[in-house]
Scaffold this motif. Structure first.
Motif, PDB file in Angstrom:
ATOM      1  N   LEU A  63      16.511  15.164  21.577  1.00 32.88           N
ATOM      2  CA  LEU A  63      16.856  15.502  20.507  1.00 32.88           C
ATOM      3  C   LEU A  63      16.147  14.926  19.097  1.00 32.88           C
ATOM      4  CD1 LEU A  63      20.640  16.285  20.311  1.00 32.88           C
ATOM      5  CD2 LEU A  63      18.787  18.028  20.077  1.00 32.88           C
ATOM      6  N   ASP A  64      16.139  13.344  19.753  1.00 34.86           N
ATOM      7  CA  ASP A  64      15.390  12.359  18.575  1.00 34.86           C
ATOM      8  C   ASP A  64      14.043  12.739  18.711  1.00 34.86           C
ATOM      9  OD1 ASP A  64      17.810  11.305  17.523  1.00 34.86           O
ATOM     10  OD2 ASP A  64      17.710   9.621  19.164  1.00 34.86           O
ATOM     11  N   ALA A  65      13.406  12.985  19.739  1.00 37.42           N
ATOM     12  CA  ALA A  65      11.887  13.143  20.019  1.00 37.42           C
ATOM     13  C   ALA A  65      11.430  14.371  19.312  1.00 37.42           C
ATOM     14  CB  ALA A  65      11.581  12.945  21.341  1.00 37.42           C
ATOM     15  N   LEU A  66      12.267  15.403  19.438  1.00 35.83           N
ATOM     16  CA  LEU A  66      12.105  16.802  19.001  1.00 35.83           C
ATOM     17  C   LEU A  66      11.894  16.673  17.321  1.00 35.83           C
ATOM     18  CD1 LEU A  66      14.139  19.186  21.211  1.00 35.83           C
ATOM     19  CD2 LEU A  66      11.412  18.981  20.941  1.00 35.83           C
ATOM     20  N   ARG A  67      12.915  15.690  17.020  1.00 36.60           N
ATOM     21  CA  ARG A  67      13.132  15.947  15.151  1.00 36.60           C
ATOM     22  C   ARG A  67      11.889  14.928  14.664  1.00 36.60           C
ATOM     23  NH1 ARG A  67      19.508  14.966  16.357  1.00 36.60           N
ATOM     24  NH2 ARG A  67      20.177  17.299  16.098  1.00 36.60           N
ATOM     25  N   LYS A  68      11.598  14.082  15.375  1.00 35.93           N
ATOM     26  CA  LYS A  68      10.676  13.085  15.103  1.00 35.93           C
ATOM     27  C   LYS A  68       9.307  13.785  14.815  1.00 35.93           C
ATOM     28  CE  LYS A  68       8.151   8.600  15.635  1.00 35.93           C
ATOM     29  NZ  LYS A  68       6.631   9.151  15.590  1.00 35.93           N
TER      30      LYS A  68
ATOM     31  N   PRO B 283       0.705  22.251  29.290  1.00 30.01           N
ATOM     32  CA  PRO B 283       0.048  20.925  29.491  1.00 30.01           C
ATOM     33  C   PRO B 283       1.142  19.806  29.020  1.00 30.01           C
ATOM     34  CG  PRO B 283      -1.135  22.235  27.888  1.00 30.01           C
ATOM     35  CD  PRO B 283      -0.156  23.226  28.547  1.00 30.01           C
ATOM     36  N   GLY B 284       1.852  20.138  27.899  1.00 32.36           N
ATOM     37  CA  GLY B 284       2.699  18.986  27.563  1.00 32.36           C
ATOM     38  C   GLY B 284       3.968  18.855  28.257  1.00 32.36           C
TER      39      GLY B 284
ATOM     40  N   PRO C 235       6.996  12.253  24.299  1.00 32.96           N
ATOM     41  CA  PRO C 235       6.200  12.756  23.092  1.00 32.96           C
ATOM     42  C   PRO C 235       5.414  14.095  23.387  1.00 32.96           C
ATOM     43  CG  PRO C 235       5.902  10.489  22.868  1.00 32.96           C
ATOM     44  CD  PRO C 235       6.564  10.677  24.207  1.00 32.96           C
ATOM     45  N   ARG C 236       4.726  14.116  24.330  1.00 33.44           N
ATOM     46  CA  ARG C 236       3.791  15.294  24.745  1.00 33.44           C
ATOM     47  C   ARG C 236       4.969  16.471  25.164  1.00 33.44           C
ATOM     48  NH1 ARG C 236       0.499  11.519  29.153  1.00 33.44           N
ATOM     49  NH2 ARG C 236       2.579  10.891  29.055  1.00 33.44           N
ATOM     50  N   PHE C 237       5.712  16.343  25.629  1.00 24.23           N
ATOM     51  CA  PHE C 237       6.818  17.335  25.838  1.00 24.23           C
ATOM     52  C   PHE C 237       7.610  17.979  24.613  1.00 24.23           C
ATOM     53  CE2 PHE C 237      11.292  18.623  27.352  1.00 24.23           C
ATOM     54  CZ  PHE C 237      10.764  19.884  27.717  1.00 24.23           C
ATOM     55  N   ALA C 238       7.893  17.009  23.558  1.00 22.57           N
ATOM     56  CA  ALA C 238       8.066  17.247  22.502  1.00 22.57           C
ATOM     57  C   ALA C 238       7.277  18.223  21.612  1.00 22.57           C
ATOM     58  CB  ALA C 238       8.959  15.880  21.427  1.00 22.57           C
ATOM     59  N   ALA C 239       6.068  17.792  21.764  1.00 28.59           N
ATOM     60  CA  ALA C 239       4.946  18.418  21.114  1.00 28.59           C
ATOM     61  C   ALA C 239       4.582  19.631  21.654  1.00 28.59           C
ATOM     62  CB  ALA C 239       3.656  17.624  21.015  1.00 28.59           C
TER      63      ALA C 239
END
Length: 375
Positions: free
Chosen positions: A69-74, A159-160, A316-320
């Motif tokens: 959740l933090d990674a997605l919001r960032k 790819p993420g 971060p690549r998954f969040a992206a």
């Protein structure tokens, strides 16, 4: 300031996950939620719960979801995507119905759902959709008008999702002793499911002989193995294997089991194995116990060097990738021509699950599909 990205018609994202206990007193109630309707005695649930008690009664999945959740919001903030992110679970707090009630109270009217399951199967997709339908019906029964729900497509070949796993395998290979590294075998592991569920996974046209579930995992395994060969110059042999079987012994499930596979590879003279849990988004209990504990102990008994590669987690690549999938689906809903991003031979998965996709043993309403009772 980053350029604002347009998520319309969506006004929120819901991270939907399995849930897990967060202390010893939670273990049996959690397992009662998971097995509701099956008539399993409490004493048997206590036996099953021993895996959790080995880790203080705490499943790592909730903590990992908080990190995601933090990674997605960032990522959203860094890239100008103004979309609030909520979290709900099927089997433990925060419960899905409570989260949808909160979203309705916040005025959310059109919601995209991303699940912590990347592949097609009953338990990995349709069961989540059934839970969504149950929660929507519960809110309507309370007189609450819930938001409209859509679900992001399967992201197994984005790819993420793939790149962090490729790097995880490379890191595990590099961590092996040099004299066994080049001969190491890659064991790509995922959750075993009944053959009947595998054979009927995905749209009806893909049913039979493992269905979409097996084909999608094989495509991911090939992509990772090919990337490892390209980056190291070594062609490592590989196989798709299974773990975490939980069904009755007389019902056939996908095989081989990871521990049986390690024993067979050792007998064949393989010098080392990298276990790559490609079927799991994060290091939850099946990874920590079935691979890090049980399979690693079997390898030690055999004298077989093993390493376990990392899952995607909150990379971060998954969040992206989630952000890109949101914008892809939003553009499609607005009638724009969108080129979906997918690697491998299977192409991008469907946006809307068709009728007959991953059918249940007994028909139940499911949200966010062509057969959904809710628009």
């Amino acid at each position: 300031m980053p350029e604002a990205l347009d998520p319309t018609p969506y006004d929120a994202l819901l991270l939907l996950s399995f849930g897990g206990p967060e202390g010893p007193d939670d273990v049996v109630p959690f397992l009662e939620n998971v097995t509701r309707g099956r008539g399993i005695p409490k004493e048997r649930l206590k036996e099953v719960g021993q895996h959790y008690f080995l880790f203080g009664g705490v499943s790592p999945i909730n903590g990992q979801n908080r990190a995601l959740l933090d990674a997605l919001r960032k990522d959203f903030a860094d890239h100008g995507l103004d979309l609030p992110v909520y979290w709900g679970n099927r089997n433990w707090a925060p419960y899905l119905t409570d989260t949808l009630r909160e979203m309705a109270a916040d005025g959310r009217r059109r919601v995209l759902v991303v699940t912590t399951s990347a592949y097609a199967s009953y338990s990995g997709c349709r069961q989540y959709r059934e839970n969504l339908a149950d929660s929507l019906a519960a809110l309507r029964a309370e007189g609450v008008e819930p938001p409209r729900i859509d679900k992001l497509r399967h992201y197994f070949n984005h790819p993420g999702f793939l790149e962090p796993m490729i790097e995880g395998v490379l890191a595990s290979l590099a961590d092996l002793p040099e004299d066994v590294r080049d001969g190491a075998h890659l064991a790509f592991s995922t959750h075993s499911i009944p053959l009947s569920a595998a054979d009927t996974s995905g749209p009806a046209g893909e049913h039979g002989d493992g269905g979409a579930y097996v084909r999608q995992h094989l495509d991911v395994a090939r992509l990772i193995a090919d990337a490892v060969r390209e980056r190291t110059g070594v062609d490592h042999p590989w196989q798709l294997v299974y773990q975490s079987r939980s069904g009755a012994p007389h019902i056939p499930w996908l095989e081989p089991d990871i521990c049986d596979h390690l024993q067979e590879r050792h007998a064949a003279g393989v010098p080392a194995v990298v276990m790559a849990p490609i079927g799991f988004v994060s290091d939850h209990m099946e990874v920590l116990y079935d691979l890090d504990t049980e399979a690693t102990a079997k390898a030690a008994e055999l004298g077989l060097p093993v390493r376990r590669s990392a899952t995607v987690g909150d990379d971060p690549r998954f969040a992206a990738a989630v952000r890109e999938l949101i914008l892809e689906r939003a553009g499609t809903e607005r009638g724009q021509a969108v080129a979906p991003c997918a690697l491998g031979t299977l192409g991008a998965s469907h946006d809307v699950c068709p009728v007959g996709c991953c059918p249940a043993r007994a028909p139940r309403p499911a949200a966010a599909g062509a057969d959904s009772p809710y628009a």
